[in-house]
Design a protein around this motif. Structure first.
Motif, PDB file in Angstrom:
ATOM      1  N   CYS A  92       0.741  -1.334   0.101  1.00  0.00           N
ATOM      2  CA  CYS A  92      -0.035   0.200  -0.075  1.00  0.00           C
ATOM      3  C   CYS A  92       0.751   1.201   0.227  1.00  0.00           C
ATOM      4  O   CYS A  92       0.580   2.434  -0.892  1.00  0.00           O
ATOM      5  N   MET A  93       1.959   1.331   0.703  1.00  0.00           N
ATOM      6  CA  MET A  93       2.923   2.751   0.754  1.00  0.00           C
ATOM      7  C   MET A  93       3.540   2.588  -0.439  1.00  0.00           C
ATOM      8  O   MET A  93       3.665   3.723  -0.988  1.00  0.00           O
ATOM      9  N   THR A  94       3.773   1.488  -1.077  1.00  0.00           N
ATOM     10  CA  THR A  94       4.420   1.636  -2.319  1.00  0.00           C
ATOM     11  C   THR A  94       3.531   2.205  -3.547  1.00  0.00           C
ATOM     12  O   THR A  94       3.784   3.071  -4.257  1.00  0.00           O
ATOM     13  N   ALA A  95       2.259   1.916  -3.332  1.00  0.00           N
ATOM     14  CA  ALA A  95       1.226   2.317  -4.255  1.00  0.00           C
ATOM     15  C   ALA A  95       1.159   3.916  -3.958  1.00  0.00           C
ATOM     16  O   ALA A  95       0.895   4.805  -5.152  1.00  0.00           O
ATOM     17  N   ALA A  96       1.262   4.296  -2.833  1.00  0.00           N
ATOM     18  CA  ALA A  96       1.044   5.798  -2.525  1.00  0.00           C
ATOM     19  C   ALA A  96       1.982   6.630  -2.902  1.00  0.00           C
ATOM     20  O   ALA A  96       1.862   7.702  -3.292  1.00  0.00           O
ATOM     21  N   LEU A  97       3.235   5.921  -3.346  1.00  0.00           N
ATOM     22  CA  LEU A  97       4.270   6.928  -3.920  1.00  0.00           C
ATOM     23  C   LEU A  97       3.846   7.078  -5.383  1.00  0.00           C
ATOM     24  O   LEU A  97       4.273   8.420  -5.811  1.00  0.00           O
ATOM     25  N   SER A  98       3.142   6.675  -5.881  1.00  0.00           N
ATOM     26  CA  SER A  98       2.461   7.133  -7.335  1.00  0.00           C
ATOM     27  C   SER A  98       1.079   7.649  -7.051  1.00  0.00           C
ATOM     28  O   SER A  98       0.704   8.387  -8.051  1.00  0.00           O
ATOM     29  N   LEU A  99       0.326   7.420  -6.176  1.00  0.00           N
ATOM     30  CA  LEU A  99      -1.067   7.916  -6.136  1.00  0.00           C
ATOM     31  C   LEU A  99      -1.094   9.130  -5.595  1.00  0.00           C
ATOM     32  O   LEU A  99      -2.010   9.767  -5.760  1.00  0.00           O
ATOM     33  N   VAL A 103       3.390  13.401  -3.090  1.00  0.00           N
ATOM     34  CA  VAL A 103       4.545  12.388  -2.923  1.00  0.00           C
ATOM     35  C   VAL A 103       5.125  12.389  -4.306  1.00  0.00           C
ATOM     36  O   VAL A 103       6.245  12.533  -4.666  1.00  0.00           O
ATOM     37  N   ALA A 104       4.086  12.071  -5.388  1.00  0.00           N
ATOM     38  CA  ALA A 104       4.470  11.741  -6.731  1.00  0.00           C
ATOM     39  C   ALA A 104       5.063  12.954  -7.700  1.00  0.00           C
ATOM     40  O   ALA A 104       5.834  12.471  -8.294  1.00  0.00           O
ATOM     41  N   ILE A 105       4.607  14.015  -7.224  1.00  0.00           N
ATOM     42  CA  ILE A 105       4.834  15.127  -8.136  1.00  0.00           C
ATOM     43  C   ILE A 105       5.893  15.986  -7.503  1.00  0.00           C
ATOM     44  O   ILE A 105       5.341  16.728  -6.388  1.00  0.00           O
ATOM     45  N   GLY A 106       7.140  16.334  -7.708  1.00  0.00           N
ATOM     46  CA  GLY A 106       7.945  17.214  -6.935  1.00  0.00           C
ATOM     47  C   GLY A 106       7.564  18.776  -6.993  1.00  0.00           C
ATOM     48  O   GLY A 106       7.595  19.251  -6.015  1.00  0.00           O
ATOM     49  N   ARG A 107       6.658  19.244  -7.815  1.00  0.00           N
ATOM     50  CA  ARG A 107       6.431  20.727  -7.680  1.00  0.00           C
ATOM     51  C   ARG A 107       5.105  20.827  -6.987  1.00  0.00           C
ATOM     52  O   ARG A 107       4.456  21.745  -6.603  1.00  0.00           O
ATOM     53  N   HIS A 108       4.345  19.579  -6.585  1.00  0.00           N
ATOM     54  CA  HIS A 108       2.898  19.781  -5.911  1.00  0.00           C
ATOM     55  C   HIS A 108       3.412  19.917  -4.512  1.00  0.00           C
ATOM     56  O   HIS A 108       4.310  19.490  -3.784  1.00  0.00           O
ATOM     57  N   ARG A 109       2.613  20.978  -4.227  1.00  0.00           N
ATOM     58  CA  ARG A 109       2.847  21.594  -2.748  1.00  0.00           C
ATOM     59  C   ARG A 109       1.613  21.494  -2.024  1.00  0.00           C
ATOM     60  O   ARG A 109       0.624  21.172  -2.487  1.00  0.00           O
ATOM     61  N   TRP A 133      12.255  10.629  -0.880  1.00  0.00           N
ATOM     62  CA  TRP A 133      11.445   9.840   0.023  1.00  0.00           C
ATOM     63  C   TRP A 133      11.921   8.620   0.308  1.00  0.00           C
ATOM     64  O   TRP A 133      12.564   7.865  -0.741  1.00  0.00           O
ATOM     65  N   LEU A 134      11.801   8.188   1.493  1.00  0.00           N
ATOM     66  CA  LEU A 134      12.413   6.826   1.883  1.00  0.00           C
ATOM     67  C   LEU A 134      11.334   5.821   2.378  1.00  0.00           C
ATOM     68  O   LEU A 134      10.432   6.358   3.182  1.00  0.00           O
ATOM     69  N   LEU A 135      11.225   4.583   1.869  1.00  0.00           N
ATOM     70  CA  LEU A 135      10.137   3.644   2.262  1.00  0.00           C
ATOM     71  C   LEU A 135      11.162   2.685   3.032  1.00  0.00           C
ATOM     72  O   LEU A 135      11.918   1.967   2.455  1.00  0.00           O
TER      73      LEU A 135
END
Length: 180
Positions: A92-99, A103-109, A133-135
């Motif tokens: 689930c945490m791995t999926a959160a990296l892209s969902l 987290v997924a988008i560098g410019r997202h604030r 990010w570290l998992l």
């Protein structure tokens, strides 16, 4: 990084109509008016998160966690072994990296603090987005409730495995070569 497979337990969660994302139980909050609940992806419902962690249930899908649990955070959280966000299944945490757009988008604030639903920054946090990010995956953890702030911190045992993710030139998160 590409879209990670969504584990069946996470895919089975209710979905946000606007974003199409599964709604983690920790992002469901009681409605201040006393009628029902509302979803706020920018804040963690501390009561729910603390209960799930105590019951060893995933903060993202609400299912029991098995032998391994995962924590997601920046280098500072990993160095201190102290997390503001509760643990979940490694899948689930791995999926959160892209969902999770944050987290997924560098410019997202995060939303500005003066906007409704902007959330709060946990006590002791600097509020800056990490450059990586570290998992971390471990077997055990403890929780510590900080009563004066109404906030819980999560203290994992030493990690067996740590996967590192960095933002690529396209601004998207991708696996790094310095995982261990």
């Amino acid at each position: 990084m590409g879209a990670a497979a969504i584990p069946p337990s996470l895919a089975a969660r209710p979905h946000d109509d606007r974003r199409g994302l599964p709604i983690p139980p920790v992002n469901v909050h009681p409605d201040p008016s006393g009628g029902g609940s509302h979803v706020d992806f920018t804040t963690i419902n501390t009561t729910v998160a603390t209960r799930l962690a105590a019951e060893r249930r995933c903060s993202l899908c609400d299912e029991p966690m098995g032998y391994w649990v995962a924590f997601l955070g920046g280098p500072r959280a990993a160095a201190l072994m102290r997390y503001a966000d509760p643990p979940g299944h490694p899948e689930c945490m791995t999926a959160a990296l892209s969902l999770c757009p944050y987290v997924a988008i560098g410019r997202h604030r995060r939303a500005r603090a003066d906007r409704p639903g902007a959330g709060i920054i946990p006590p002791g946090s600097h509020g800056d987005k990490p450059d990586r990010w570290l998992l971390g995956i471990t077997r055990a953890y403890r929780t510590r409730f900080i009563a004066e702030h109404g906030f819980t911190t999560y203290l994992p045992a030493p990690f067996r495995t740590v996967h590192t993710y960095v933002y690529g030139t396209d601004g998207r998160l991708q696996p790094s070569t310095d995982s261990r």
